[in-house]
Design a protein around this motif. Structure first.
Motif, PDB file in Angstrom:
ATOM      1  N   ARG A  29     -12.200 -17.167  -7.463  1.00  0.00           N
ATOM      2  CA  ARG A  29     -11.856 -16.318  -8.791  1.00  0.00           C
ATOM      3  C   ARG A  29     -12.826 -15.017  -8.978  1.00  0.00           C
ATOM      4  N   TRP A  30     -13.881 -15.185  -8.540  1.00  0.00           N
ATOM      5  CA  TRP A  30     -14.787 -13.991  -8.510  1.00  0.00           C
ATOM      6  C   TRP A  30     -14.043 -12.840  -7.745  1.00  0.00           C
ATOM      7  N   LEU A  31     -13.697 -13.287  -6.575  1.00  0.00           N
ATOM      8  CA  LEU A  31     -13.339 -12.209  -5.521  1.00  0.00           C
ATOM      9  C   LEU A  31     -11.963 -11.770  -5.357  1.00  0.00           C
ATOM     10  N   MET A  32     -11.300 -12.573  -6.156  1.00  0.00           N
ATOM     11  CA  MET A  32      -9.560 -12.660  -6.208  1.00  0.00           C
ATOM     12  C   MET A  32      -9.061 -12.218  -7.458  1.00  0.00           C
ATOM     13  N   GLY A  33     -10.015 -12.295  -8.559  1.00  0.00           N
ATOM     14  CA  GLY A  33      -9.536 -12.025 -10.068  1.00  0.00           C
ATOM     15  C   GLY A  33      -8.974 -13.330 -10.241  1.00  0.00           C
ATOM     16  N   TYR A  34      -8.671 -13.467 -11.917  1.00  0.00           N
ATOM     17  CA  TYR A  34      -8.313 -14.652 -12.470  1.00  0.00           C
ATOM     18  C   TYR A  34      -7.831 -14.346 -13.818  1.00  0.00           C
ATOM     19  N   ASP A  35      -6.950 -15.092 -14.199  1.00  0.00           N
ATOM     20  CA  ASP A  35      -6.227 -15.194 -15.507  1.00  0.00           C
ATOM     21  C   ASP A  35      -7.057 -15.549 -16.663  1.00  0.00           C
ATOM     22  N   HIS A  36      -7.039 -14.874 -17.828  1.00  0.00           N
ATOM     23  CA  HIS A  36      -7.965 -15.150 -18.877  1.00  0.00           C
ATOM     24  C   HIS A  36      -7.196 -14.737 -20.249  1.00  0.00           C
ATOM     25  N   ASP A  37      -7.188 -15.508 -21.098  1.00  0.00           N
ATOM     26  CA  ASP A  37      -6.543 -14.978 -22.443  1.00  0.00           C
ATOM     27  C   ASP A  37      -5.315 -14.207 -22.233  1.00  0.00           C
ATOM     28  N   ALA A  38      -4.480 -14.681 -21.357  1.00  0.00           N
ATOM     29  CA  ALA A  38      -3.151 -14.224 -21.050  1.00  0.00           C
ATOM     30  C   ALA A  38      -2.926 -12.951 -20.422  1.00  0.00           C
ATOM     31  N   LYS A  39      -4.198 -12.718 -19.604  1.00  0.00           N
ATOM     32  CA  LYS A  39      -4.134 -11.276 -18.972  1.00  0.00           C
ATOM     33  C   LYS A  39      -5.045 -11.582 -17.640  1.00  0.00           C
ATOM     34  N   HIS A  40      -4.858 -10.950 -16.597  1.00  0.00           N
ATOM     35  CA  HIS A  40      -5.314 -11.098 -15.317  1.00  0.00           C
ATOM     36  C   HIS A  40      -6.692 -10.020 -15.359  1.00  0.00           C
ATOM     37  N   GLU A  41      -7.936 -10.857 -14.866  1.00  0.00           N
ATOM     38  CA  GLU A  41      -8.985  -9.801 -14.868  1.00  0.00           C
ATOM     39  C   GLU A  41      -9.168  -9.781 -13.299  1.00  0.00           C
ATOM     40  N   ALA A  42      -9.650  -8.392 -13.228  1.00  0.00           N
ATOM     41  CA  ALA A  42      -9.649  -8.002 -11.803  1.00  0.00           C
ATOM     42  C   ALA A  42     -10.878  -8.618 -11.381  1.00  0.00           C
ATOM     43  N   PRO A  43     -11.129  -8.625  -9.789  1.00  0.00           N
ATOM     44  CA  PRO A  43     -12.250  -9.355  -8.971  1.00  0.00           C
ATOM     45  C   PRO A  43     -13.587  -8.668  -9.644  1.00  0.00           C
ATOM     46  N   LEU A  44     -14.647  -9.423  -9.528  1.00  0.00           N
ATOM     47  CA  LEU A  44     -15.916  -8.949  -9.923  1.00  0.00           C
ATOM     48  C   LEU A  44     -16.356  -7.733  -8.979  1.00  0.00           C
ATOM     49  N   TRP A  45     -16.108  -7.921  -7.934  1.00  0.00           N
ATOM     50  CA  TRP A  45     -16.292  -6.864  -6.807  1.00  0.00           C
ATOM     51  C   TRP A  45     -15.435  -7.354  -5.448  1.00  0.00           C
ATOM     52  N   ARG A  46     -15.145  -6.438  -4.762  1.00  0.00           N
ATOM     53  CA  ARG A  46     -14.529  -6.190  -3.667  1.00  0.00           C
ATOM     54  C   ARG A  46     -15.234  -6.846  -2.290  1.00  0.00           C
ATOM     55  N   PRO A  47     -14.818  -8.084  -1.930  1.00  0.00           N
ATOM     56  CA  PRO A  47     -15.636  -8.517  -0.572  1.00  0.00           C
ATOM     57  C   PRO A  47     -15.527  -7.633   0.489  1.00  0.00           C
ATOM     58  N   GLN A  48     -16.485  -7.868   1.434  1.00  0.00           N
ATOM     59  CA  GLN A  48     -16.495  -6.815   2.389  1.00  0.00           C
ATOM     60  C   GLN A  48     -15.568  -7.066   3.446  1.00  0.00           C
ATOM     61  N   TYR A  49     -14.775  -8.288   3.643  1.00  0.00           N
ATOM     62  CA  TYR A  49     -13.458  -8.236   4.216  1.00  0.00           C
ATOM     63  C   TYR A  49     -12.431  -8.224   3.503  1.00  0.00           C
ATOM     64  N   PRO A  51      -9.364  -9.130   1.397  1.00  0.00           N
ATOM     65  CA  PRO A  51      -8.324 -10.197   1.638  1.00  0.00           C
ATOM     66  C   PRO A  51      -7.083 -10.140   1.998  1.00  0.00           C
ATOM     67  N   ALA A  52      -6.517  -8.751   2.049  1.00  0.00           N
ATOM     68  CA  ALA A  52      -5.016  -8.501   2.454  1.00  0.00           C
ATOM     69  C   ALA A  52      -5.221  -8.508   4.026  1.00  0.00           C
ATOM     70  N   ASP A  53      -6.355  -8.830   4.719  1.00  0.00           N
ATOM     71  CA  ASP A  53      -6.191  -8.828   6.283  1.00  0.00           C
ATOM     72  C   ASP A  53      -6.272 -10.134   6.629  1.00  0.00           C
ATOM     73  N   ASN A  54      -6.507 -11.273   5.812  1.00  0.00           N
ATOM     74  CA  ASN A  54      -7.094 -12.658   6.303  1.00  0.00           C
ATOM     75  C   ASN A  54      -6.169 -13.436   5.301  1.00  0.00           C
ATOM     76  N   ASP A  55      -5.988 -14.840   5.883  1.00  0.00           N
ATOM     77  CA  ASP A  55      -5.112 -15.854   5.321  1.00  0.00           C
ATOM     78  C   ASP A  55      -6.010 -16.511   4.111  1.00  0.00           C
ATOM     79  N   GLY A  56      -7.306 -16.134   4.050  1.00  0.00           N
ATOM     80  CA  GLY A  56      -8.002 -16.759   3.007  1.00  0.00           C
ATOM     81  C   GLY A  56      -9.223 -15.703   2.716  1.00  0.00           C
ATOM     82  N   VAL A  57      -9.985 -16.159   1.640  1.00  0.00           N
ATOM     83  CA  VAL A  57     -11.233 -15.135   1.283  1.00  0.00           C
ATOM     84  C   VAL A  57     -12.246 -15.270   2.442  1.00  0.00           C
ATOM     85  N   LEU A  58     -12.560 -14.104   2.628  1.00  0.00           N
ATOM     86  CA  LEU A  58     -13.874 -14.146   3.917  1.00  0.00           C
ATOM     87  C   LEU A  58     -14.904 -13.100   3.235  1.00  0.00           C
ATOM     88  N   LEU A  59     -16.196 -13.714   3.208  1.00  0.00           N
ATOM     89  CA  LEU A  59     -17.320 -12.694   2.708  1.00  0.00           C
ATOM     90  C   LEU A  59     -18.248 -12.336   3.892  1.00  0.00           C
TER      91      LEU A  59
END
Length: 228
Positions: A29-49, A51-59
């Motif tokens: 959730r921290w790295l991909m963003g999350y829904d809160h109070d009917a809106k989508h919150e952005a990620p806290l920070w961008r992971p070094q890898y 996510p668009a280049d991987n099937d899952g989150v890599l750190l």
């Protein structure tokens, strides 16, 4: 590990969460963003890898350090909006996207944290400020056992007060290893289970028994965290 970049380290969300001591779903959730109070919150920070280049989150290793500090703040019930504000302010001061894992934050962290938490009205943060300070009580312990170079965090000594078990992005993709030998702690635990004793494994791999015991202690610590 085919996506791993040299010197960055690579961890799946479950691997990273296990090392930090948190739930993988929360880390995602921290790295991909999350829904809160009917809106989508952005990620806290961008992971070094990306996510668009991987099937899952890599750190990467720096992500691991950021997660460690954010998790320590959350453990004190400091809200994610407050943490997001702190990270954004720290980015402006430090000039890097992952501010908590920089050399400047290690060196000047107390001053930076006093500045970035100024005027924030988070109740838990205010309580911590009144007694010893949020940096000394929460953040500083998360920076302990880390080695820093010019560009930021480079190494994490995983058993407090010892220099035997390490996560180093330049070695074994950043997986926990015996520093003197390079063997992963997971492999050590498998070997001891297979061979039936520390002494046998020490002889086979030409390792000091105390290093094997430290590797087992670290693996046990991870198991305890996971079960909590």
């Amino acid at each position: 590990m085919s996506d791993a970049a040299y010197g960055i380290g690579i961890y799946t969300a479950p691997e990273a969460a296990r090392m930090v001591g948190m739930r993988p779903a929360t880390l995602r959730r921290w790295l991909m963003g999350y829904d809160h109070d009917a809106k989508h919150e952005a990620p806290l920070w961008r992971p070094q890898y990306d996510p668009a280049d991987n099937d899952g989150v890599l750190l990467g290793f720096r992500d691991l350090v950021e997660a460690r500090i954010v998790n320590a703040l959350r453990a004190k019930k400091i809200g994610l909006p407050t943490i997001r504000t702190c990270m954004n302010r720290a980015r402006d001061i430090v000039g890097q996207h992952r501010p908590f894992s920089t050399s400047q934050f290690k060196t000047d962290g107390k001053t930076i944290f006093l500045h970035i938490t100024r005027d924030l009205d988070e109740p838990q943060l205010i309580d911590l400020k009144r007694s010893q300070g949020v940096f000394n009580r929460v953040v500083a312990p998360s920076l302990a056992d880390l080695d820093f170079g010019p560009d930021g965090a480079e190494r994490w000594w995983l058993l407090h007060g010892k220099r035997t078990i390490v996560a180093d992005p330049d070695r074994a993709f950043g997986q926990p290893i015996i520093a003197e030998h390079g063997m992963t702690t997971a492999r050590v635990a498998e070997a001891v289970q297979a061979e039936g004793s520390v002494a046998k494994v020490a002889k086979i791999y030409e390792l000091k028994p105390k290093l094997i015991r430290d590797a087992l202690a670290y693996e046990h610590m991870l198991e305890v965290r996971q079960a909590a």
